[in-house]
Design a protein around this motif. Sequence first.
Motif, mmCIF file in Angstrom:
data_model
loop_
_atom_site.group_PDB
_atom_site.id
_atom_site.type_symbol
_atom_site.label_atom_id
_atom_site.label_comp_id
_atom_site.label_asym_id
_atom_site.label_seq_id
_atom_site.Cartn_x
_atom_site.Cartn_y
_atom_site.Cartn_z
ATOM 1 N N ASN A 183 -78.870 50.003 -78.535
ATOM 2 C CA ASN A 183 -78.201 50.065 -77.236
ATOM 3 C C ASN A 183 -79.108 50.533 -76.096
ATOM 4 O OD1 ASN A 183 -75.586 49.127 -77.974
ATOM 5 N ND2 ASN A 183 -75.166 51.119 -78.910
ATOM 6 N N LYS A 184 -80.413 50.605 -76.342
ATOM 7 C CA LYS A 184 -81.356 50.960 -75.281
ATOM 8 C C LYS A 184 -82.133 49.714 -74.870
ATOM 9 C CE LYS A 184 -81.945 55.754 -76.801
ATOM 10 N NZ LYS A 184 -82.916 56.789 -77.249
ATOM 11 N N PRO A 185 -81.879 49.168 -73.667
ATOM 12 C CA PRO A 185 -82.564 47.946 -73.231
ATOM 13 C C PRO A 185 -84.039 48.212 -72.909
ATOM 14 C CG PRO A 185 -80.516 48.305 -72.009
ATOM 15 C CD PRO A 185 -80.837 49.580 -72.719
ATOM 16 N N ALA A 186 -84.879 47.256 -73.250
ATOM 17 C CA ALA A 186 -86.306 47.310 -72.923
ATOM 18 C C ALA A 186 -86.700 45.930 -72.407
ATOM 19 C CB ALA A 186 -87.126 47.688 -74.160
ATOM 20 N N PRO A 187 -86.793 45.755 -71.096
ATOM 21 C CA PRO A 187 -87.106 44.430 -70.544
ATOM 22 C C PRO A 187 -88.591 44.114 -70.608
ATOM 23 C CG PRO A 187 -86.790 46.004 -68.768
ATOM 24 C CD PRO A 187 -86.485 46.743 -70.044
ATOM 25 N N GLY A 188 -88.892 42.817 -70.593
ATOM 26 C CA GLY A 188 -90.275 42.362 -70.536
ATOM 27 C C GLY A 188 -90.787 41.835 -71.861
ATOM 28 N N ALA A 189 -91.888 41.072 -71.778
ATOM 29 C CA ALA A 189 -92.509 40.483 -72.975
ATOM 30 C C ALA A 189 -93.344 41.545 -73.675
ATOM 31 C CB ALA A 189 -93.361 39.278 -72.589
ATOM 32 N N LEU A 190 -92.703 42.359 -74.472
ATOM 33 C CA LEU A 190 -93.365 43.497 -75.112
ATOM 34 C C LEU A 190 -94.484 43.049 -76.045
ATOM 35 C CD1 LEU A 190 -90.195 45.562 -76.126
ATOM 36 C CD2 LEU A 190 -91.553 45.777 -74.039
ATOM 37 N N GLY A 191 -95.557 43.828 -76.055
ATOM 38 C CA GLY A 191 -96.602 43.617 -77.042
ATOM 39 C C GLY A 191 -96.188 44.200 -78.379
ATOM 40 N N PHE A 192 -96.936 43.879 -79.428
ATOM 41 C CA PHE A 192 -96.519 44.299 -80.768
ATOM 42 C C PHE A 192 -96.472 45.814 -80.914
ATOM 43 C CE2 PHE A 192 -97.445 45.644 -85.118
ATOM 44 C CZ PHE A 192 -96.334 45.118 -85.754
ATOM 45 N N GLU A 193 -97.483 46.516 -80.427
ATOM 46 C CA GLU A 193 -97.523 47.962 -80.631
ATOM 47 C C GLU A 193 -96.317 48.649 -80.000
ATOM 48 O OE1 GLU A 193 -101.209 49.684 -79.466
ATOM 49 O OE2 GLU A 193 -102.396 48.521 -80.902
ATOM 50 N N ARG A 194 -95.980 48.264 -78.790
ATOM 51 C CA ARG A 194 -94.822 48.865 -78.121
ATOM 52 C C ARG A 194 -93.536 48.470 -78.838
ATOM 53 N NH1 ARG A 194 -92.321 52.976 -76.046
ATOM 54 N NH2 ARG A 194 -90.872 52.489 -74.344
ATOM 55 N N PHE A 195 -93.447 47.229 -79.261
ATOM 56 C CA PHE A 195 -92.253 46.762 -79.974
ATOM 57 C C PHE A 195 -92.074 47.557 -81.264
ATOM 58 C CE2 PHE A 195 -89.504 44.103 -82.469
ATOM 59 C CZ PHE A 195 -88.731 43.398 -81.569
ATOM 60 N N ALA A 196 -93.152 47.700 -82.029
ATOM 61 C CA ALA A 196 -93.075 48.437 -83.297
ATOM 62 C C ALA A 196 -92.722 49.901 -83.054
ATOM 63 C CB ALA A 196 -94.412 48.332 -84.039
ATOM 64 N N GLN A 197 -93.239 50.472 -81.958
ATOM 65 C CA GLN A 197 -92.917 51.852 -81.617
ATOM 66 C C GLN A 197 -91.420 52.024 -81.378
ATOM 67 O OE1 GLN A 197 -94.686 53.221 -77.963
ATOM 68 N NE2 GLN A 197 -93.867 55.280 -78.142
ATOM 69 N N LEU A 198 -90.839 51.079 -80.639
ATOM 70 C CA LEU A 198 -89.400 51.157 -80.341
ATOM 71 C C LEU A 198 -88.548 50.949 -81.583
ATOM 72 C CD1 LEU A 198 -89.414 49.252 -76.922
ATOM 73 C CD2 LEU A 198 -88.969 51.692 -77.295
ATOM 74 N N VAL A 199 -89.013 50.097 -82.498
ATOM 75 C CA VAL A 199 -88.314 49.930 -83.776
ATOM 76 C C VAL A 199 -88.334 51.227 -84.554
ATOM 77 C CG1 VAL A 199 -88.368 48.768 -86.012
ATOM 78 C CG2 VAL A 199 -88.653 47.434 -83.934
ATOM 79 N N GLY A 200 -89.512 51.881 -84.573
ATOM 80 C CA GLY A 200 -89.624 53.153 -85.269
ATOM 81 C C GLY A 200 -88.707 54.213 -84.690
ATOM 82 N N GLU A 201 -88.625 54.266 -83.364
ATOM 83 C CA GLU A 201 -87.742 55.233 -82.709
ATOM 84 C C GLU A 201 -86.282 54.944 -83.045
ATOM 85 O OE1 GLU A 201 -88.675 55.058 -78.584
ATOM 86 O OE2 GLU A 201 -90.658 55.936 -78.818
ATOM 87 N N ALA A 202 -85.940 53.654 -83.074
ATOM 88 C CA ALA A 202 -84.563 53.268 -83.377
ATOM 89 C C ALA A 202 -84.177 53.616 -84.814
ATOM 90 C CB ALA A 202 -84.357 51.778 -83.131
ATOM 91 N N SER A 203 -85.153 53.583 -85.713
ATOM 92 C CA SER A 203 -84.888 53.875 -87.119
ATOM 93 C C SER A 203 -84.927 55.382 -87.418
ATOM 94 C CB SER A 203 -85.901 53.168 -88.016
ATOM 95 O OG SER A 203 -87.191 53.730 -87.845
#
Length: 205
Positions: A183-203
């Motif tokens: 439920n936390k929006p993150a706009p933009g074409a995220l790079g892999f490192e940032r995407f993986a970081q947000l997945v980790g935070e979500a988990s």
Amino acid sequence: MPLSRRTLLLAPAALSPLLPLRPALAQSHESGLAERGAGKPDAPVTVIEYYSLTCPHCATFHRDTWPQVKKELVTPGKMRMVWRDFPLDQLALAAAQVARALPPAAYEGFVGALLSTQDRWAFNRGADNIAEIAKVAALAGMSRAQVDAAIADEGLRKAVLETRLKGEQEHKVASTPTFVFNNKPAPGALGFERFAQLVGEASGA
């Protein structure tokens, strides 16, 4: 036929009549409204991507980041990706209707092919936009008549627009791509490192 790229005017007031349509949609639309995604349904994290098929930033994410996300996060079962339509213009809406009319197993490949060939069908001035979309759909086994029928399907069109409206209302989506991590929006074409970081935070890792 060339299709207008006029931006969709999708203010909530304009689309409010669409909200009660879901229960009344014909059964033929139920598969089109079903979730489209990749990964295990019981993955610990589900990421929603709101995207438009005529969005260059969406194409950038699909080209540069999605392959690694799929390999390192989706396939091992760390997350599930769910795709939701957020068409930015009439052409994107038509393409989304065609994608939703395909069998679920063909969805990801068709969307990927359209995103990787945007310059051919979306930004080639003077091109027969629908004919170019139909060429890609043909590779998935869809005839031109079926493509035309999907685009002419008012129930499917309203359902896709309803998905966009719900994205605006539930997740405050205002641009594409927008990813939603718990439920936390993150706009933009995220790079892999940032995407993986947000997945980790979500988990919670």
